[in-house]
Design an enzyme around this catalytic site. Structure first.
Site, short mmCIF file in Angstrom:
data_model
loop_
_atom_site.label_atom_id
_atom_site.label_comp_id
_atom_site.label_asym_id
_atom_site.label_seq_id
_atom_site.Cartn_x
_atom_site.Cartn_y
_atom_site.Cartn_z
N ALA A 55 69.45 106.66 27.28
CA ALA A 55 69.63 108.12 27.18
C ALA A 55 68.68 108.74 26.17
O ALA A 55 68.72 109.94 25.92
CB ALA A 55 71.08 108.44 26.80
N GLY A 57 64.79 109.40 24.07
CA GLY A 57 63.52 110.06 24.39
C GLY A 57 62.64 109.21 25.28
O GLY A 57 61.98 109.72 26.19
N ASP A 79 73.66 102.96 27.10
CA ASP A 79 73.41 103.60 25.80
C ASP A 79 74.76 103.78 25.12
O ASP A 79 75.81 103.55 25.75
CB ASP A 79 72.72 104.97 25.99
CG ASP A 79 71.93 105.41 24.76
OD1 ASP A 79 72.52 105.51 23.66
OD2 ASP A 79 70.71 105.66 24.89
N ARG A 126 60.44 107.17 14.34
CA ARG A 126 59.90 107.64 13.05
C ARG A 126 59.92 109.15 12.93
O ARG A 126 59.85 109.86 13.93
CB ARG A 126 58.42 107.22 12.93
CG ARG A 126 58.21 105.80 12.54
CD ARG A 126 56.82 105.62 11.99
NE ARG A 126 55.76 105.60 12.97
CZ ARG A 126 54.48 105.71 12.66
NH1 ARG A 126 54.11 105.89 11.39
NH2 ARG A 126 53.54 105.66 13.60
N ASP A 195 49.44 100.62 23.04
CA ASP A 195 48.17 100.47 22.30
C ASP A 195 47.01 100.31 23.28
O ASP A 195 45.92 100.85 23.06
CB ASP A 195 48.25 99.27 21.35
CG ASP A 195 49.41 99.40 20.37
OD1 ASP A 195 49.58 100.50 19.81
OD2 ASP A 195 50.16 98.43 20.19
N HIS A 222 51.94 95.51 16.50
CA HIS A 222 52.11 96.92 16.86
C HIS A 222 52.47 97.77 15.64
O HIS A 222 53.54 98.33 15.55
CB HIS A 222 53.19 97.06 17.95
CG HIS A 222 53.41 98.48 18.35
ND1 HIS A 222 52.45 99.23 19.01
CD2 HIS A 222 54.45 99.33 18.15
CE1 HIS A 222 52.89 100.45 19.20
NE2 HIS A 222 54.11 100.54 18.69
N MET A 273 54.92 106.53 26.11
CA MET A 273 55.57 105.22 25.94
C MET A 273 56.32 104.83 27.20
O MET A 273 56.29 103.66 27.62
CB MET A 273 56.52 105.24 24.74
CG MET A 273 57.19 103.90 24.48
SD MET A 273 56.01 102.57 24.17
CE MET A 273 56.43 101.38 25.43
N1 LIG Z 1 56.72 99.66 21.22
C1 LIG Z 1 56.16 100.84 21.22
O1 LIG Z 1 54.97 100.98 21.54
C2 LIG Z 1 56.95 102.05 20.87
C3 LIG Z 1 58.19 101.94 20.32
N2 LIG Z 1 58.94 103.05 20.03
C4 LIG Z 1 60.26 102.83 19.45
O2 LIG Z 1 61.26 102.97 20.48
C5 LIG Z 1 62.52 103.29 19.86
C6 LIG Z 1 63.19 104.43 20.61
O3 LIG Z 1 62.46 105.62 20.50
P1 LIG Z 1 63.00 107.00 21.16
O4 LIG Z 1 63.45 106.75 22.54
O5 LIG Z 1 61.98 108.01 20.88
O6 LIG Z 1 64.28 107.27 20.24
P2 LIG Z 1 65.55 108.16 20.60
O7 LIG Z 1 66.32 108.34 19.34
O8 LIG Z 1 65.15 109.36 21.36
O9 LIG Z 1 66.37 107.23 21.60
C7 LIG Z 1 66.94 106.03 21.18
C8 LIG Z 1 68.18 105.80 21.98
O10 LIG Z 1 68.75 104.57 21.54
C9 LIG Z 1 70.15 104.74 21.58
N3 LIG Z 1 70.83 103.74 20.76
C10 LIG Z 1 71.04 103.75 19.41
N4 LIG Z 1 71.77 102.66 19.08
C11 LIG Z 1 72.00 101.98 20.22
C12 LIG Z 1 72.70 100.79 20.52
N5 LIG Z 1 73.31 100.07 19.56
N6 LIG Z 1 72.75 100.39 21.81
C13 LIG Z 1 72.14 101.10 22.78
N7 LIG Z 1 71.47 102.24 22.55
C14 LIG Z 1 71.41 102.67 21.28
C15 LIG Z 1 70.38 106.16 21.09
O11 LIG Z 1 71.67 106.62 21.44
C16 LIG Z 1 69.26 106.89 21.80
O12 LIG Z 1 69.69 107.40 23.05
C17 LIG Z 1 62.19 103.61 18.40
O13 LIG Z 1 62.51 102.51 17.60
C18 LIG Z 1 60.69 103.84 18.42
O14 LIG Z 1 60.10 103.61 17.18
C19 LIG Z 1 58.48 104.30 20.29
C20 LIG Z 1 57.23 104.46 20.85
C21 LIG Z 1 56.36 103.37 21.13
O1 LIG Z 2 54.46 105.47 16.10
C1 LIG Z 2 55.66 105.27 16.33
O2 LIG Z 2 56.56 105.28 15.48
C2 LIG Z 2 56.06 104.95 17.74
C3 LIG Z 2 55.14 103.92 18.25
O3 LIG Z 2 55.32 102.75 18.02
C4 LIG Z 2 53.91 104.37 18.88
O4 LIG Z 2 53.80 105.53 19.30
O5 LIG Z 2 53.00 103.54 19.01
#
Ligand SMILES: NC(=O)C1=CN([C@@H]2O[C@H](COP(=O)(O)OP(=O)(O)OC[C@H]3O[C@@H](n4cnc5c(N)ncnc54)[C@H](O)[C@@H]3O)[C@@H](O)[C@H]2O)C=CC1
Ligand SMILES: O=C([O-])CC(=O)C(=O)O
Length: 358
Positions: A55, A57, A79, A126, A195, A222, A273
């Site tokens: 649910a 972003g 979620d 972040r 990346d 990363h 992403m």
């Molecule tokens: N690997 C990559 O390249 C990237 C990683 N990320 C990471 O992805 C993660 C999520 O980012 P967003 O979706 O923007 O955050 P967000 O806050 O919009 O969504 C995160 C979701 O996780 C849910 N959540 C929280 N605790 C949970 C649990 N115990 N079980 C199941 N769901 C749970 C929340 O309710 C929320 O719906 C962050 O840690 C972010 O840093 C973001 C961009 C790139």
């Molecule tokens: O920068 C962040 O926190 C989220 C992320 O991992 C990315 O966009 O590569």
């Protein structure tokens, strides 16, 4: 023929019951709700995929794009908030996958049982001024709990881990699986595809090419300096000035921060992403199907350096990671970058391992 009044009331009552968060059964869309009267069974061919954090972003556009993937027959959206709405919404798309929603810890088991692929974007993102490591305190526990569920309910599933800091959350997942006796290094993949997606885009801009024609290997990890683009190995073969190399390396390493700052407190990259996650998940599914020659970069348990985890090109197949490619020839600039990356990675890996074994 139109339904009579009592049939209509029954439909509404059933839908309300299943979309009610206090209900212990999955929050299914109408197809699942009315198994008794629908002929469609769903899930006959194709892969079963769960998204944990569906649910959020990233989770929402990721769920939408996975619903559009013809390789997916069943899509479970889990979620701790808002899955009934997201599930109802996405379940109306006229694509093949059957969608089911699961809300809260008590439904984690249902979300995971029988899955072939589990994608994890659960956790906090972040805000400006933070590093990815600043997310460790919250996200480490979330990833640990979810991986305990995977070890119990679908130990053979391929896991695509997105939650940051990936450099530490992948070692956390590995330790959880080791403790449960289910660790298979071929099936745990940290998602570093964004990346590569960024590197392809930025390099194409500099070279005046179509990004779809460009392939930039990005190795290491990363976060910041651990993101190491190998610009000497770009395809199609090309050369860069030192100024271009400095610009591209900096922009690729700080692409995430660029988005965090532009969003000014409203989170980090979500749409690019989700795109990258779907590109990577699709590669994993094509590998599982037996397609040949599927190679992508991923952060995995590895022997290409002395570190236990490292991102590099991997070949994906029926059992997950079937081959880890060597880094290939590096120039002096990249060798210096590699040493910096390894230093930071070693600390992040150790932090993840200690978290589980403390
Ligand atoms: N690997 C990559 O390249 C990237 C990683 N990320 C990471 O992805 C993660 C999520 O980012 P967003 O979706 O923007 O955050 P967000 O806050 O919009 O969504 C995160 C979701 O996780 C849910 N959540 C929280 N605790 C949970 C649990 N115990 N079980 C199941 N769901 C749970 C929340 O309710 C929320 O719906 C962050 O840690 C972010 O840093 C973001 C961009 C790139
Ligand atoms: O920068 C962040 O926190 C989220 C992320 O991992 C990315 O966009 O590569």
């Amino acid at each position: 023929m139109e339904a009579n009044n009592s049939q209509v009331h029954q439909r509404i009552a059933t839908i309300a019951a299943h979309l009610n968060p206090s209900n212990n059964s999955p929050t299914e869309g109408p197809l699942g709700l009315e198994r008794g009267i629908c002929r469609a069974k769903g899930g006959s061919a194709g892969f079963k995929v769960a998204i944990l954090g569906a649910a959020g972003g990233i989770g929402q556009p990721l769920a939408m794009l996975m619903k559009m993937n013809p390789l997916v027959s069943v899509l479970h959206l889990y979620d701790v908030v808002n899955t009934p709405g997201v599930t109802a919404d996405i379940s109306h798309m006229d694509t093949g996958a059957v969608v089911r929603g699961f809300l809260g810890q008590q439904q984690l088991e249902g979300a995971l049982t029988g899955m072939d692929l589990v994608i994890i974007p659960a956790g906090v993102p972040r805000k400006p001024g933070m590093t990815r490591d600043d997310l460790f305190n919250i996200n480490a526990g979330i990833v640990k709990t979810l991986c305990e569920g995977i070890a119990k309910c679908c130990p053979k599933a391929i896991v695509n881990l997105i939650s940051n800091p990936v450099n530490s959350t992948v070692p956390i997942a590995a330790e959880v699986f080791k403790k449960a006796g289910t660790f298979d290094p071929k099936r745990l993949l940290g998602v570093t595809m964004l990346d590569v997606v960024r590197a392809n885009t930025f390099v194409a801009e500099v070279l005046g090419l179509d990004p779809r024609e460009v392939d930039v290997p990005v190795v290491g990890g990363h976060a910041g300096v651990t993101i190491l683009p190998l610009l000497s190995q770009v395809k199609p073969p090309c050369s860069f000035t030192q100024k271009e190399i400095d610009y591209l390396t900096d922009r690729i390493q700080n692409g995430g921060t660029e988005v965090v700052e532009a969003k000014a407190g409203a989170g980090s990259a979500t749409l690019s992403m989700a795109y990258a996650a779907v590109k990577f998940a699709d590669a994993c599914l094509r590998g599982l199907r037996g397609d040949a020659g599927i190679v992508e970069c991923s952060y995995v348990a590895s022997h290409v350096t002395e570190l236990p985890f490292f991102a590099s090109k991997v070949r994906l197949g029926r059992t997950g990671v079937e081959e880890i490619h060597a880094l290939g020839p590096l120039n002096e600039y990249e060798r210096v970058g590699l040493e910096k990356a390894k230093k930071e990675l070693a600390a992040s890996i150790q932090k993840g391992v200690s978290f589980v074994n403390k």
